[in-house]
Every structure is written in structure tokens, then in C-alpha cells.
Design a protein around this motif. Structure first.
Motif, PDB file in Angstrom:
ATOM      1  N   LYS A 190      39.523  43.069  48.100  1.00 12.63           N
ATOM      2  CA  LYS A 190      40.860  42.830  48.640  1.00 12.63           C
ATOM      3  C   LYS A 190      41.111  41.344  48.767  1.00 12.63           C
ATOM      4  O   LYS A 190      40.330  40.616  49.386  1.00 12.63           O
ATOM      5  N   ARG A 211      47.185  51.142  47.268  1.00 16.50           N
ATOM      6  CA  ARG A 211      46.226  50.599  48.222  1.00 16.50           C
ATOM      7  C   ARG A 211      44.839  50.329  47.633  1.00 16.50           C
ATOM      8  O   ARG A 211      44.117  49.460  48.123  1.00 16.50           O
ATOM      9  N   THR A 239      49.713  50.095  52.190  1.00 17.68           N
ATOM     10  CA  THR A 239      49.001  51.289  52.644  1.00 17.68           C
ATOM     11  C   THR A 239      49.368  52.533  51.857  1.00 17.68           C
ATOM     12  O   THR A 239      48.753  53.582  52.065  1.00 17.68           O
ATOM     13  N   ASN A 296      52.246  42.005  53.025  1.00 13.27           N
ATOM     14  CA  ASN A 296      50.813  42.042  52.702  1.00 13.27           C
ATOM     15  C   ASN A 296      50.098  43.137  53.503  1.00 13.27           C
ATOM     16  O   ASN A 296      48.979  42.953  53.980  1.00 13.27           O
ATOM     17  N   THR A 336      48.996  39.816  48.219  1.00 17.06           N
ATOM     18  CA  THR A 336      49.345  40.589  47.029  1.00 17.06           C
ATOM     19  C   THR A 336      49.953  39.681  45.967  1.00 17.06           C
ATOM     20  O   THR A 336      50.735  38.781  46.272  1.00 17.06           O
ATOM     21  N   TYR A 394      45.807  42.550  43.898  1.00 15.29           N
ATOM     22  CA  TYR A 394      45.495  41.172  44.273  1.00 15.29           C
ATOM     23  C   TYR A 394      45.018  40.359  43.071  1.00 15.29           C
ATOM     24  O   TYR A 394      44.377  39.326  43.224  1.00 15.29           O
TER      25      TYR A 394
END
Length: 306
Positions: free
Chosen positions: A227, A296, A291, A288, A231, A302
Motif C-alpha cells: 500500500k 482495495r 475501501t 486516500n 492513490t 498506488y
């Protein structure tokens, strides 16, 4: 003195014209590819796009964004082999006749003389000829069909010869997916294909895990999902995907329609482009705080390579 308040624009509303990234003519497919989320994970109904739905998408896109429709690559496939659509040639021709830069990825095994001629006569901008493996055994391990590599190879050679004979300007790209099961094959045949007159490029196509939720595809990842801090994906702000039944989704990785934006059978693309579902999605990206079940776990959320 009263200072008037300045109302800031809502960043979830995109004023510019929408683009269509791909149109799924069908999600039926005769292949059982190990790297495709469709093979063991797709649960949605299978079918072929009706012509009236296709025509509506093409007409609205070409009218709303003629420059984008004519210059961007608009892919005429989704999670299926488009050439099995019974009106495949008619669909392709309608798109190009209406100013759309229609492009396609097709398995060479499907390029019978009839299909190949229909395809070239529709004047697509770019064709990806997807041929993995270097013999029948390696092809079957990847694409799931026995004794199909040599037949695919011969049909590819015949198709390239037909392109030369017809003087077609369509750009042909021989694509091989760059992942562990294909490494030996890419090394074995890439030079041979590069020498073939009529092919414009031989591409080691980057491997994708789609939305990151298919465990059987994830085993081929080179590295795990990490992660990022922010984004980077721009799809919800730039493009749409249209499924065979008219459902619109945010991107071409949504193999099971996990995030539906609308339906072109009852709405216009312009309405969907700034409708509540896509603006809610854009808000997740802006904040950002992604979900939703589609995005997700996506490595490309990213900018991380799968």
C-alpha cells in the motif's frame, strides 16, 4: 464590508468529456488461461452484447468526445474472446465507420480466413495477437487448450500474409505475457517473430493480477501488494468500461462487476460519468481511503507492479 464566499468546485465532478477505455463484446471464451481471473473466478452471467447497446455506446461516445474516440485506443474486448460474438465483424466495422479508433486483442487460433478478413476490412487501429508458449505443451500450460500452438502459429502467419496482401495499415503487435510460465517461450521465439515482415512489434506484455482478488492468479505475482502513501490510479477521473450487458464499471480489471456505475440501457454515458456511484468512488480516491471491494486490493491503485 461583507466578503463574498468563494465556493470551491467539487473535485468529484469531472467537467471534461468522458472516454471509453473498452467495450466488452462478449465474456464468453473458449480458452482456460491460468493468468486470467475469468477462468476460475468470474461468477456473472455470460452473454453477447446486443447491437443496439453497442450502437448507443459508440454513438454517444463519438458525439461527446470525437477527438478522444478517434485518437485514444478503444479496446473492443473485456473478459472474453470477442471473435466468438456472432456479429463480431459488424460491430468492429460500425465502430471504425463512426470515427472510433477501435483496437482489439485476439487469440490467433480464432483467426480463420473468414474472421481474419472481416477484421482487416473493419480497419482497426491496432491488433494485439496474443500467442503464449512456444510449442503445444507450453501453450496448453498457459492457455489451457491441448494441441493448439502450432495451429495458432499457422493462423497467425496466414493472417499476417493476408494483411500484406490487402495493404492493411492496421498495426499488428505480437504479444506474449511476461510471467514465469512464459519466460522460456519468450526467449525461444521472440527473435523469430521480430523477423516476420508485417508484424510491427513484438511485445513482452506486463503481467497483471487484475483487481488483486483472484488467489490463483496472485500466485504468479513477482512481489506482494504494498500500500502506497497516496492513490495514483486515474481511471475514475478519465475512462469507463462497458460490459456486454450494458453495465458500466470503473475499469477493465473488474471481472465480476464488483463496482457498478450504471447501465447504458437506461442511462446515457454522460449521466453515468458524473452519477452518484462514480463520484463516491472518486471521493475515496481523493481522500486516500479506498475501501470498495473492487479497488482495495489492486496493486495499481498506488502504482505498484503486481
Amino acid at each position: 464590508m461583507t466578503i463574498p464566499s468563494l465556493e470551491l468546485p467539487d473535485p468529484t465532478f469531472v467537467a471534461g468529456p468522458f472516454s471509453v477505455f473498452n467495450i466488452e463484446l462478449t465474456n464468453r471464451c473458449p480458452f482456460l488461461c491460468v493468468m486470467c481471473a475469468r477462468t476460475h473466478n468470474m461468477t456473472r452471467a455470460q452473454g453477447d452484447m446486443p447491437f443496439d447497446v453497442f450502437r448507443k455506446v459508440i454513438d454517444e461516445f463519438a458525439a461527446a468526445n470525437p477527438v478522444g474516440a478517434g485518437t485514444n485506443e478503444v479496446w473492443m474486448h473485456g473478459f472474453g474472446e470477442s471473435s466468438v460474438h456472432p456479429r463480431f465483424g459488424e460491430f468492429m466495422r460500425y465502430a471504425t465507420d463512426h470515427g472510433v479508433n477501435a483496437c482489439l486483442s485476439v487469440n490467433p487460433l480464432m483467426l480463420t480466413p473468414k474472421v481474419g478478413r472481416q477484421l482487416l476490412e473493419s480497419h482497426p487501429g491496432t491488433l494485439y495477437l496474443s500467442l503464449d508458449g512456444h510449442d503445444d505443451g507450453s501453450f496448453e500450460r498457459i492457455r489451457g487448450l491441448p494441441e493448439a500452438y502450432e495451429k495458432s502459429r499457422q493462423r497467425l502467419l496466414e493472417f499476417v500474409r493476408l494483411k500484406r496482401e490487402m495493404g492493411s495499415k492496421t498495426r499488428l503487435v505480437l504479444s506474449m505475457i511476461d510471467f514465469a510460465l512464459n519466460t522460456e517461450s519468450i526467449a525461444a521465439v521472440a527473435a523469430e517473430w521480430r523477423a516476420l515482415e508485417g508484424l510491427d512489434e513484438v511485445l513482452s506484455k506486463p503481467f497483471t493480477v487484475w483487481d488483486g482478488s483472484a488467489a490463483d492468479v496472485n500466485v504468479f505475482r513477482r512481489r506482494q501488494f504494498v500500500k502506497g502513501e497516496k492513490t495514483t490510479c486515474r481511471f475514475p477521473f478519465e475512462k469507463l468500461t462497458v460490459c456486454w450487458d450494458g453495465t458500466v464499471t470503473p475499469c477493465c480489471y473488474d471481472y465480476d462487476k464488483k463496482y457498478q456505475l450504471g447501465d447504458v440501457r437506461t442511462q446515457t454515458l454522460a449521466e453515468i460519468w458524473n452519477g452518484e456511484p462514480i463520484r463516491r468512488l472518486r471521493r475515496e480516491f481523493i481522500d486516500n481511503n479506498v475501501t470498495n471491494p473492487l479497488c482495495r486490493a489492486c496493486p495499481e491503485l498506488y502504482g505498484v507492479d503486481g
